[in-house]
Design a protein around this motif. Sequence first.
Motif, PDB file in Angstrom:
ATOM      1  N   ALA A   1      43.510  42.167  42.355  1.00 37.51           N
ATOM      2  CA  ALA A   1      44.047  43.148  41.417  1.00 37.51           C
ATOM      3  C   ALA A   1      43.069  43.335  40.263  1.00 37.51           C
ATOM      4  O   ALA A   1      42.701  42.356  39.607  1.00 37.51           O
ATOM      5  N   PRO A   2      42.630  44.564  39.982  1.00 36.97           N
ATOM      6  CA  PRO A   2      41.644  44.782  38.914  1.00 36.97           C
ATOM      7  C   PRO A   2      42.071  44.247  37.552  1.00 36.97           C
ATOM      8  O   PRO A   2      41.229  43.757  36.789  1.00 36.97           O
ATOM      9  N   ASP A   3      43.371  44.315  37.218  1.00 42.92           N
ATOM     10  CA  ASP A   3      43.830  43.811  35.928  1.00 42.92           C
ATOM     11  C   ASP A   3      43.553  42.319  35.806  1.00 42.92           C
ATOM     12  O   ASP A   3      43.121  41.829  34.745  1.00 42.92           O
ATOM     13  N   SER A   4      43.823  41.585  36.867  1.00 43.94           N
ATOM     14  CA  SER A   4      43.545  40.143  36.876  1.00 43.94           C
ATOM     15  C   SER A   4      42.053  39.886  36.754  1.00 43.94           C
ATOM     16  O   SER A   4      41.610  38.997  36.028  1.00 43.94           O
ATOM     17  N   THR A   5      41.267  40.683  37.448  1.00 40.45           N
ATOM     18  CA  THR A   5      39.810  40.549  37.404  1.00 40.45           C
ATOM     19  C   THR A   5      39.277  40.707  35.985  1.00 40.45           C
ATOM     20  O   THR A   5      38.456  39.900  35.525  1.00 40.45           O
TER      21      THR A   5
ATOM     22  N   ALA B   1      28.947  35.013  33.399  1.00 36.79           N
ATOM     23  CA  ALA B   1      29.159  36.356  33.954  1.00 36.79           C
ATOM     24  C   ALA B   1      30.134  36.275  35.123  1.00 36.79           C
ATOM     25  O   ALA B   1      30.047  35.367  35.950  1.00 36.79           O
ATOM     26  N   TYR B   2      31.068  37.232  35.168  1.00 41.48           N
ATOM     27  CA  TYR B   2      32.034  37.301  36.266  1.00 41.48           C
ATOM     28  C   TYR B   2      31.925  38.687  36.898  1.00 41.48           C
ATOM     29  O   TYR B   2      32.316  39.690  36.310  1.00 41.48           O
ATOM     30  N   LEU B   3      31.343  38.738  38.083  1.00 38.45           N
ATOM     31  CA  LEU B   3      31.159  39.989  38.803  1.00 38.45           C
ATOM     32  C   LEU B   3      32.229  40.118  39.874  1.00 38.45           C
ATOM     33  O   LEU B   3      32.459  39.179  40.654  1.00 38.45           O
ATOM     34  N   ASP B   4      32.909  41.258  39.929  1.00 39.42           N
ATOM     35  CA  ASP B   4      33.867  41.510  41.004  1.00 39.42           C
ATOM     36  C   ASP B   4      33.171  42.337  42.073  1.00 39.42           C
ATOM     37  O   ASP B   4      32.670  43.422  41.805  1.00 39.42           O
TER      38      ASP B   4
ATOM     39  N   GLY C   1      25.336  39.618  58.455  1.00 44.78           N
ATOM     40  CA  GLY C   1      24.747  39.737  57.123  1.00 44.78           C
ATOM     41  C   GLY C   1      24.498  41.160  56.705  1.00 44.78           C
ATOM     42  O   GLY C   1      23.576  41.432  55.937  1.00 44.78           O
ATOM     43  N   THR C   2      25.330  42.094  57.179  1.00 47.39           N
ATOM     44  CA  THR C   2      25.129  43.516  56.896  1.00 47.39           C
ATOM     45  C   THR C   2      26.309  44.129  56.140  1.00 47.39           C
ATOM     46  O   THR C   2      26.635  45.304  56.318  1.00 47.39           O
ATOM     47  N   LEU C   3      26.968  43.348  55.298  1.00 46.09           N
ATOM     48  CA  LEU C   3      28.115  43.840  54.545  1.00 46.09           C
ATOM     49  C   LEU C   3      27.707  44.878  53.506  1.00 46.09           C
ATOM     50  O   LEU C   3      26.542  44.975  53.122  1.00 46.09           O
ATOM     51  N   THR C   4      28.691  45.638  53.063  1.00 42.50           N
ATOM     52  CA  THR C   4      28.549  46.505  51.892  1.00 42.50           C
ATOM     53  C   THR C   4      29.312  45.867  50.744  1.00 42.50           C
ATOM     54  O   THR C   4      30.450  45.425  50.922  1.00 42.50           O
ATOM     55  N   LEU C   5      28.683  45.806  49.572  1.00 47.27           N
ATOM     56  CA  LEU C   5      29.331  45.265  48.372  1.00 47.27           C
ATOM     57  C   LEU C   5      29.482  46.362  47.340  1.00 47.27           C
ATOM     58  O   LEU C   5      28.578  47.170  47.127  1.00 47.27           O
ATOM     59  N   MET C   6      30.645  46.384  46.688  1.00 49.69           N
ATOM     60  CA  MET C   6      30.921  47.309  45.580  1.00 49.69           C
ATOM     61  C   MET C   6      31.212  46.448  44.362  1.00 49.69           C
ATOM     62  O   MET C   6      32.188  45.716  44.339  1.00 49.69           O
ATOM     63  N   VAL C   7      30.348  46.478  43.357  1.00 51.73           N
ATOM     64  CA  VAL C   7      30.329  45.453  42.321  1.00 51.73           C
ATOM     65  C   VAL C   7      30.668  46.025  40.953  1.00 51.73           C
ATOM     66  O   VAL C   7      30.151  47.075  40.546  1.00 51.73           O
ATOM     67  N   GLY C   8      31.520  45.306  40.226  1.00 54.56           N
ATOM     68  CA  GLY C   8      31.809  45.605  38.836  1.00 54.56           C
ATOM     69  C   GLY C   8      31.297  44.490  37.942  1.00 54.56           C
ATOM     70  O   GLY C   8      31.232  43.334  38.349  1.00 54.56           O
TER      71      GLY C   8
ATOM     72  N   ALA D   1      31.902  48.845  34.999  1.00 48.73           N
ATOM     73  CA  ALA D   1      32.275  47.671  34.222  1.00 48.73           C
ATOM     74  C   ALA D   1      33.202  46.759  35.024  1.00 48.73           C
ATOM     75  O   ALA D   1      33.581  47.061  36.169  1.00 48.73           O
ATOM     76  N   SER D   2      33.573  45.641  34.423  1.00 44.62           N
ATOM     77  CA  SER D   2      34.451  44.680  35.088  1.00 44.62           C
ATOM     78  C   SER D   2      35.701  45.360  35.638  1.00 44.62           C
ATOM     79  O   SER D   2      36.355  46.152  34.965  1.00 44.62           O
ATOM     80  N   GLY D   3      36.046  45.046  36.872  1.00 46.85           N
ATOM     81  CA  GLY D   3      37.201  45.633  37.550  1.00 46.85           C
ATOM     82  C   GLY D   3      36.869  46.821  38.417  1.00 46.85           C
ATOM     83  O   GLY D   3      37.642  47.178  39.315  1.00 46.85           O
ATOM     84  N   ALA D   4      35.704  47.445  38.179  1.00 47.02           N
ATOM     85  CA  ALA D   4      35.353  48.650  38.945  1.00 47.02           C
ATOM     86  C   ALA D   4      35.115  48.331  40.413  1.00 47.02           C
ATOM     87  O   ALA D   4      35.475  49.110  41.294  1.00 47.02           O
TER      88      ALA D   4
END
Length: 295
Positions: free
Chosen positions: A94-98, A111-114, A127-134, A159-162
């Motif tokens: 949940a982005p709010d928790s993140t 640093a806390y990256l989601d 090893g071919t995943l896609t990552l979406m990082v906030g 930003a964080s949660g994105a």
Amino acid sequence: MRIGFAGLGNMGGRMTACIVRAGHEVLGYDVRPENIAAAGARAASSAGEVTDGSDIVLLSLPDSHVVEAVVLGDDGVLARARPGQIVVDLSTAAPDSTVRLHGLLAGRGVAYLDAGISGGAAAAEKGTLTLMVGGEADRLDEARPVLELFATNIFHCGASGAGHTVKLLNNFLNAIALSATAEVMVAGKKAGLDLEVLLAVLNASSGVNFATLNRFPRIIHGDYLEGGLTNSLMLKDVNLYVELAARLGVAGLNAAGPVATFGMARALGYADRISNTVVDAIGDLSGGVRLQEKP
């Protein structure tokens, strides 16, 4: 960079194995010790011990409740964190928790990256995943050499949660495509169609989607691509999307279908089976239909 990993299940174990195959030692913790050995990691007794012995800590956990327990527990990540560390949460949360955890760890100089992930067990294996990082872009740049050991596409989403927000949006579309395609394939089977031809038509037409391209060409031959997201976890992700849409004030007009479909699959006994088996749950309610011919 010393690497730690908490949560070595279906996805975390595969990501850890990629890191180990690249020649790096991983300090790992999981509630099932056999998962640590299977991934080739060195065992730690707690998430706190992983944090204490690592410069970057990766998390791959079922949901925000578990993430919060691992981060905030008495011998968890926050208790043993030190300035300069990077924590990357690869869970679907949940982005709010993140955002809350990001603030708590930032107070310790951590640093806390989601980082939501996409690609399933097969991509994690290769090893071919896609990552979406906030989170902070400069800290992502520091973590990138480690993340590239199991991901080929890494997007900084804001930003964080994105990152976790983008993950929920993606998984909602994934749930719609899988549940709708499963229903169509059962209908095609009952109509007496050649399922190979049906898929070829769909994949050359406007109905094409990830499920028609990558899932059902194998499912119709009895390969359900075991090891990926379960029906229970898919339902959890859809419900997280519903909560997000409500918080944003977005009319959630299309959520009822996948909520009902994966809820039904769970009720019929497919809770812990890979979400691709939702087609069998629909088949059960449609007269015992199975796409593949019995040998």
